[in-house]
Design a protein around this motif. Structure first.
Motif, PDB file in Angstrom:
ATOM      1  N   ARG A 100       6.000  -3.296   3.173  1.00 12.02           N
ATOM      2  CA  ARG A 100       6.114  -4.106   4.393  1.00 12.02           C
ATOM      3  C   ARG A 100       5.782  -3.309   5.636  1.00 12.02           C
ATOM      4  NH1 ARG A 100      11.373  -7.317   5.205  1.00 12.02           N
ATOM      5  NH2 ARG A 100      10.067  -8.341   6.730  1.00 12.02           N
ATOM      6  N   ARG A 101       4.945  -2.283   5.499  1.00  8.38           N
ATOM      7  CA  ARG A 101       4.517  -1.526   6.680  1.00  8.38           C
ATOM      8  C   ARG A 101       3.025  -1.647   6.923  1.00  8.38           C
ATOM      9  NH1 ARG A 101       6.814   4.306   5.386  1.00  8.38           N
ATOM     10  NH2 ARG A 101       6.530   3.554   3.260  1.00  8.38           N
ATOM     11  N   THR A 102       2.294  -1.925   5.874  1.00  8.18           N
ATOM     12  CA  THR A 102       0.851  -1.945   6.022  1.00  8.18           C
ATOM     13  C   THR A 102       0.228  -2.994   5.125  1.00  8.18           C
ATOM     14  OG1 THR A 102      -1.169  -0.653   5.756  1.00  8.18           O
ATOM     15  CG2 THR A 102       0.627  -0.134   4.285  1.00  8.18           C
ATOM     16  N   SER A 103      -0.861  -3.545   5.594  1.00  5.48           N
ATOM     17  CA  SER A 103      -1.591  -4.516   4.781  1.00  5.48           C
ATOM     18  C   SER A 103      -2.676  -3.840   3.951  1.00  5.48           C
ATOM     19  CB  SER A 103      -2.213  -5.586   5.667  1.00  5.48           C
ATOM     20  OG  SER A 103      -3.051  -4.982   6.632  1.00  5.48           O
ATOM     21  N   GLY A 104      -2.868  -2.543   4.133  1.00  5.08           N
ATOM     22  CA  GLY A 104      -3.879  -1.830   3.365  1.00  5.08           C
ATOM     23  C   GLY A 104      -3.269  -1.031   2.229  1.00  5.08           C
ATOM     24  N   CYS A 105      -4.121  -0.506   1.363  1.00  2.56           N
ATOM     25  CA  CYS A 105      -3.676   0.335   0.263  1.00  2.56           C
ATOM     26  C   CYS A 105      -3.593   1.773   0.778  1.00  2.56           C
ATOM     27  CB  CYS A 105      -4.645   0.223  -0.922  1.00  2.56           C
ATOM     28  SG  CYS A 105      -4.684  -1.427  -1.676  1.00  2.56           S
ATOM     29  N   ARG A 106      -2.394   2.284   0.948  1.00  2.00           N
ATOM     30  CA  ARG A 106      -2.214   3.571   1.621  1.00  2.00           C
ATOM     31  C   ARG A 106      -1.790   4.696   0.688  1.00  2.00           C
ATOM     32  NH1 ARG A 106      -4.948   1.432   4.504  1.00  2.00           N
ATOM     33  NH2 ARG A 106      -4.615   0.729   6.649  1.00  2.00           N
ATOM     34  N   SER A 107      -1.115   4.377  -0.393  1.00  3.81           N
ATOM     35  CA  SER A 107      -0.558   5.474  -1.182  1.00  3.81           C
ATOM     36  C   SER A 107      -0.351   5.057  -2.630  1.00  3.81           C
ATOM     37  CB  SER A 107       0.779   5.918  -0.572  1.00  3.81           C
ATOM     38  OG  SER A 107       1.365   6.941  -1.352  1.00  3.81           O
TER      39      SER A 107
END
Length: 126
Positions: A100-107
């Motif tokens: 719930r912090r980002t709409s992208g694939c971050r990690s």
């Protein structure tokens, strides 16, 4: 209240297919990336696939990319993992997660994600 519920696991023979579902509630799966992880007995939890409205679908390895497909049904607020040509080494508990912090694939780091489902067991055996 954010909830994720996985389903669709089961026992399948090598070479078979399964479709896992991850239904979200308390938020829209279109807002945040949803990441599939799996954990085999005695092993660390590892990333499998990420579904994102920004980045599309990402896969941890090319080997996974060749056999698995991540999709999303915005109407059902559900993310799917279609798994084909399953192998015994795919045996694991499969989880979906979001931060719930980002709409992208971050990690691909499991510690990055706050919200998890209970998991669904996939067993590939003859």
């Amino acid at each position: 209240q954010v909830q994720l519920v996985e389903s669709g696991g089961g026992l399948v023979q090598p070479g078979g297919s399964l479709r896992l579902s991850c239904e979200g509630s308390g938020f829209s799966v279109d807002w945040y990336s949803i990441v599939w992880f799996r954990q085999a007995p005695g092993k660390e939890r590892e990333g499998v696939s990420c579904v994102s409205s920004v980045d599309g679908t990402a896969y941890k390895t090319d080997a996974i990319r060749r056999r698995f497909t991540g999709t999303v049904d915005k109407v059902k607020n559900t993310v799917y993992l279609h798994m084909n040509n399953l192998k015994p080494e795919d045996t694991a508990t499969y989880y979906c997660a979001t931060d719930r912090r980002t709409s992208g694939c971050r990690s691909w780091d499991a510690d990055y994600y706050t919200y998890w489902g209970e998991g669904t067991q996939v067993t590939v055996s003859a």
